[in-house]
Design a protein around this motif. Structure first.
Motif, PDB file in Angstrom:
ATOM      1  N   GLY A 242      27.162 126.411  42.904  1.00 18.01           N
ATOM      2  CA  GLY A 242      26.299 127.582  42.845  1.00 18.01           C
ATOM      3  C   GLY A 242      27.134 128.842  42.920  1.00 18.01           C
ATOM      4  N   PRO A 243      26.517 130.008  42.734  1.00 18.05           N
ATOM      5  CA  PRO A 243      27.258 131.264  42.835  1.00 18.05           C
ATOM      6  C   PRO A 243      27.774 131.512  44.246  1.00 18.05           C
ATOM      7  CG  PRO A 243      24.895 131.662  42.696  1.00 18.05           C
ATOM      8  CD  PRO A 243      25.095 130.216  42.410  1.00 18.05           C
ATOM      9  N   ALA A 244      27.133 130.901  45.215  1.00 17.96           N
ATOM     10  CA  ALA A 244      27.589 130.955  46.603  1.00 17.96           C
ATOM     11  C   ALA A 244      27.284 129.606  47.240  1.00 17.96           C
ATOM     12  CB  ALA A 244      26.887 132.073  47.370  1.00 17.96           C
ATOM     13  N   VAL A 245      28.084 129.261  48.225  1.00 17.56           N
ATOM     14  CA  VAL A 245      27.883 128.022  48.972  1.00 17.56           C
ATOM     15  C   VAL A 245      27.755 128.387  50.442  1.00 17.56           C
ATOM     16  CG1 VAL A 245      28.846 125.775  49.601  1.00 17.56           C
ATOM     17  CG2 VAL A 245      29.274 126.715  47.319  1.00 17.56           C
TER      18      VAL A 245
ATOM     19  N   LEU B 213      21.729 136.296  51.182  1.00 17.13           N
ATOM     20  CA  LEU B 213      22.121 135.422  50.085  1.00 17.13           C
ATOM     21  C   LEU B 213      21.269 135.653  48.844  1.00 17.13           C
ATOM     22  CD1 LEU B 213      22.808 131.873  51.583  1.00 17.13           C
ATOM     23  CD2 LEU B 213      24.458 133.525  50.716  1.00 17.13           C
ATOM     24  N   GLU B 214      21.919 135.558  47.677  1.00 14.82           N
ATOM     25  CA  GLU B 214      21.192 135.625  46.415  1.00 14.82           C
ATOM     26  C   GLU B 214      20.600 134.251  46.103  1.00 14.82           C
ATOM     27  OE1 GLU B 214      23.834 136.980  43.444  1.00 14.82           O
ATOM     28  OE2 GLU B 214      24.227 138.919  44.403  1.00 14.82           O
ATOM     29  N   GLY B 215      19.651 134.230  45.197  1.00 12.22           N
ATOM     30  CA  GLY B 215      19.041 132.972  44.796  1.00 12.22           C
ATOM     31  C   GLY B 215      20.034 132.051  44.117  1.00 12.22           C
ATOM     32  N   GLY B 216      19.738 130.759  44.158  1.00 13.39           N
ATOM     33  CA  GLY B 216      20.580 129.776  43.489  1.00 13.39           C
ATOM     34  C   GLY B 216      21.744 129.272  44.312  1.00 13.39           C
ATOM     35  N   ALA B 217      21.829 129.677  45.567  1.00 13.53           N
ATOM     36  CA  ALA B 217      22.943 129.248  46.413  1.00 13.53           C
ATOM     37  C   ALA B 217      22.850 127.756  46.716  1.00 13.53           C
ATOM     38  CB  ALA B 217      22.954 130.039  47.710  1.00 13.53           C
ATOM     39  N   ALA B 218      24.006 127.149  46.961  1.00 12.33           N
ATOM     40  CA  ALA B 218      24.078 125.743  47.344  1.00 12.33           C
ATOM     41  C   ALA B 218      24.249 125.653  48.854  1.00 12.33           C
ATOM     42  CB  ALA B 218      25.241 125.053  46.640  1.00 12.33           C
TER      43      ALA B 218
ATOM     44  N   LEU C 125      12.951 130.295  52.330  1.00 11.92           N
ATOM     45  CA  LEU C 125      13.605 131.589  52.486  1.00 11.92           C
ATOM     46  C   LEU C 125      14.448 132.005  51.290  1.00 11.92           C
ATOM     47  CD1 LEU C 125      14.826 131.138  56.187  1.00 11.92           C
ATOM     48  CD2 LEU C 125      13.116 132.801  55.415  1.00 11.92           C
ATOM     49  N   VAL C 126      15.013 131.037  50.562  1.00 16.54           N
ATOM     50  CA  VAL C 126      15.975 131.323  49.496  1.00 16.54           C
ATOM     51  C   VAL C 126      15.470 130.726  48.180  1.00 16.54           C
ATOM     52  CG1 VAL C 126      18.368 131.097  48.723  1.00 16.54           C
ATOM     53  CG2 VAL C 126      17.857 131.272  51.169  1.00 16.54           C
ATOM     54  N   GLY C 127      15.215 131.570  47.216  1.00 13.66           N
ATOM     55  CA  GLY C 127      14.763 131.098  45.919  1.00 13.66           C
ATOM     56  C   GLY C 127      15.838 130.317  45.191  1.00 13.66           C
ATOM     57  N   GLY C 128      15.469 129.192  44.626  1.00  9.91           N
ATOM     58  CA  GLY C 128      16.409 128.389  43.849  1.00  9.91           C
ATOM     59  C   GLY C 128      17.473 127.692  44.671  1.00  9.91           C
ATOM     60  N   ALA C 129      17.283 127.618  45.978  1.00 13.63           N
ATOM     61  CA  ALA C 129      18.262 126.925  46.820  1.00 13.63           C
ATOM     62  C   ALA C 129      18.357 125.464  46.409  1.00 13.63           C
ATOM     63  CB  ALA C 129      17.857 127.030  48.290  1.00 13.63           C
TER      64      ALA C 129
END
Length: 256
Positions: free
Chosen positions: A143-146, A184-189, A205-209
């Motif tokens: 993801g863009p962030a982990v 955190l932005e969405g899409g994080a792992a 809490l996090v979209g697309g987690a």
């Protein structure tokens, strides 16, 4: 057989090595490693304990234990059994590695004291690595962030944010899941036993987690990281290992 040469210089490994820059194991001259280089790695930071003997060729042996009763009962017996199975003694090893936290206070003490004792007896250097850093590496590319999360009990988690490549993107913290994911932005792992325990809350809490499957028994990956660290001269004396606690231990008051 040709040896692999390296100079042990002052240095640390990972954000959780616990040592300030400039501190470490310093030796004059060079040290010749036999091939294959052999590293014994130990992780006891969570209920999932593991040890691995890692060489240039890969993982030569591994032992895993899941227990809520502490790791002191199985760890040293597993070390002895692993070495015997491979026809080795502790003095045949080129280095030792241990996760320095964060995690269970008791588990950290068991793992670190065991590794320090073995390394002192063998006259070999150590590498200390943060459990969060290992989880961050395990989630690299997902993801863009982990966000690496280790269950800290009492409704909290130990957490560290990593970039897409698994590199630290901030200091490790302890707190509620909500406090750690707020920026955190969405899409994080999300990886780690804390991510598994609080998955439903994170998804709200996090979209697309998303939650990639990673190995939560960390000794093998720890050994691979330590192997490269020692090759680069980043080792320390056993007594210079420092735990990464992030918060003070919880001491229960005796019943009156």
């Amino acid at each position: 057989m040709a040896g692999v040469w390296g100079i042990f210089e002052a240095g640390t490994v990972g954000s959780g090595s616990g040592l300030p820059r400039g501190a470490g194991f310093t030796a004059t001259g060079t040290v010749e490693y036999k091939l294959p280089v052999r590293i014994l790695a130990v992780d006891t930071t969570t209920a999932r304990g593991s040890l691995a003997l890692v060489t240039d060729q890969g993982v030569a042996a591994e032992s895993r234990s899941t227990t809520q009763e502490g790791h002191s009962r199985w760890l040293l017996a597993a070390v002895a059994g692993t070495l015997e199975e491979l026809g080795l003694e502790a003095r045949d090893l080129d280095g030792f590695a241990v996760t320095v936290g964060p995690g269970s206070f008791t588990g950290l003490r068991v793992g670190m004291s065991s590794v320090q004792g073995l390394a002192l007896g063998a006259g070999a250097p150590c590498v200390g690595v943060s459990s969060l850093d290992l989880l961050g590496l395990a989630g690299a590319g997902e993801g863009p962030a982990v966000l690496a999360l280790v269950d800290a009990q009492r409704g909290e988690v130990f957490g560290g944010v990593y970039d897409r490549g698994g590199r630290p993107a901030g200091e490790p913290r302890v707190g509620t899941v909500e406090s750690l994911v707020e920026d955190l932005e969405g899409g994080a792992a999300f990886v780690g036993d804390g991510a598994l325990r609080y998955r439903a809350e994170i998804e709200a809490l996090v979209g697309g987690a998303h939650f990639p499957e990673v190995d939560l028994f960390l000794a093998a990956s720890l050994g691979r990281v330590a192997l490269e660290a020692l090759r680069a001269g980043r080792g320390c004396a056993p007594g210079e290992l420092r735990p990464l606690y992030l918060r003070a231990p919880h001491i229960r008051k005796p019943r009156s």
